[in-house]
Design an enzyme around this catalytic site. Structure first.
Site, mmCIF file in Angstrom:
data_model
loop_
_atom_site.group_PDB
_atom_site.id
_atom_site.type_symbol
_atom_site.label_atom_id
_atom_site.label_comp_id
_atom_site.label_asym_id
_atom_site.label_seq_id
_atom_site.Cartn_x
_atom_site.Cartn_y
_atom_site.Cartn_z
ATOM 1 N N HIS A 40 0.842 -1.201 0.000
ATOM 2 C CA HIS A 40 0.000 0.000 0.000
ATOM 3 C C HIS A 40 0.873 1.246 0.000
ATOM 4 O O HIS A 40 2.032 1.211 0.390
ATOM 5 C CB HIS A 40 -0.860 0.053 1.274
ATOM 6 C CG HIS A 40 -1.937 -0.971 1.311
ATOM 7 N ND1 HIS A 40 -3.258 -0.653 1.168
ATOM 8 C CD2 HIS A 40 -1.892 -2.313 1.480
ATOM 9 C CE1 HIS A 40 -3.989 -1.757 1.253
ATOM 10 N NE2 HIS A 40 -3.176 -2.778 1.439
ATOM 11 N N GLU A 113 3.676 -0.731 3.851
ATOM 12 C CA GLU A 113 3.297 0.636 3.511
ATOM 13 C C GLU A 113 4.527 1.397 3.031
ATOM 14 O O GLU A 113 5.584 1.339 3.668
ATOM 15 C CB GLU A 113 2.721 1.343 4.735
ATOM 16 C CG GLU A 113 1.475 0.708 5.300
ATOM 17 C CD GLU A 113 0.197 1.164 4.622
ATOM 18 O OE1 GLU A 113 0.254 2.077 3.764
ATOM 19 O OE2 GLU A 113 -0.859 0.601 4.951
#
Length: 143
Positions: A40, A113
């Site tokens: 992400h 992330e």
């Protein structure tokens, strides 16, 4: 969790792949899948970091969860071990990493992330992520 195939076809296909990929012991996939990683972008923190599962400190899983993130932090400044979180909030119970942990018993199930901006260098200066830097980070993850 039972995702709807028409709304979440990727999730359904991943789950079906994992069900068919490995022989089963009872209702658990045999424990030889090293890791599951869901990538992400992040708009607030800098660098690359991981959200992982949680386990009591006296269990083997506690250390297993932290090995990959620790190794990544030793390979590159882009990855920040101390930004990693190993806790599952109730709002994340349906996330891919939690579903893979719960349904397929993959201990090293992570959401990785990457900042949409960049990272802090050793000198504490801002370094923008470029395509080449992100590719380099991907190579570190894959090794």
């Amino acid at each position: 969790m039972k995702p709807d195939d028409s709304i979440h076809p990727v999730v359904c296909n991943i789950k079906e792949l994992l069900k068919n990929l490995k022989p089963k012991k009872g209702d658990k996939v045999v424990d030889d899948i090293l890791a599951f990683m869901d990538f992400h972008g992040h708009s607030q923190k800098k660098g690359v970091f991981i959200y992982g599962g949680e386990a009591p400190i006296n269990e083997n899983k506690y250390l297993r969860l932290r090995v990959i993130p620790k190794l990544l932090s030793e390979q590159t400044d882009m990855f920040r071990y101390y930004s990693c979180k190993f806790k599952v909030q109730n709002s994340k119970r349906g996330s891919a990493r939690v579903v893979m942990w719960n349904e397929f018993k993959i201990v090293c199930s992570y959401t990785i992330e990457a900042s949409l901006y960049g990272y802090l260098s050793e000198e504490r200066t801002n370094v923008e992520f470029t395509e080449d830097r992100l590719k380099e980070m991907g190579e570190k993850v894959a090794c």
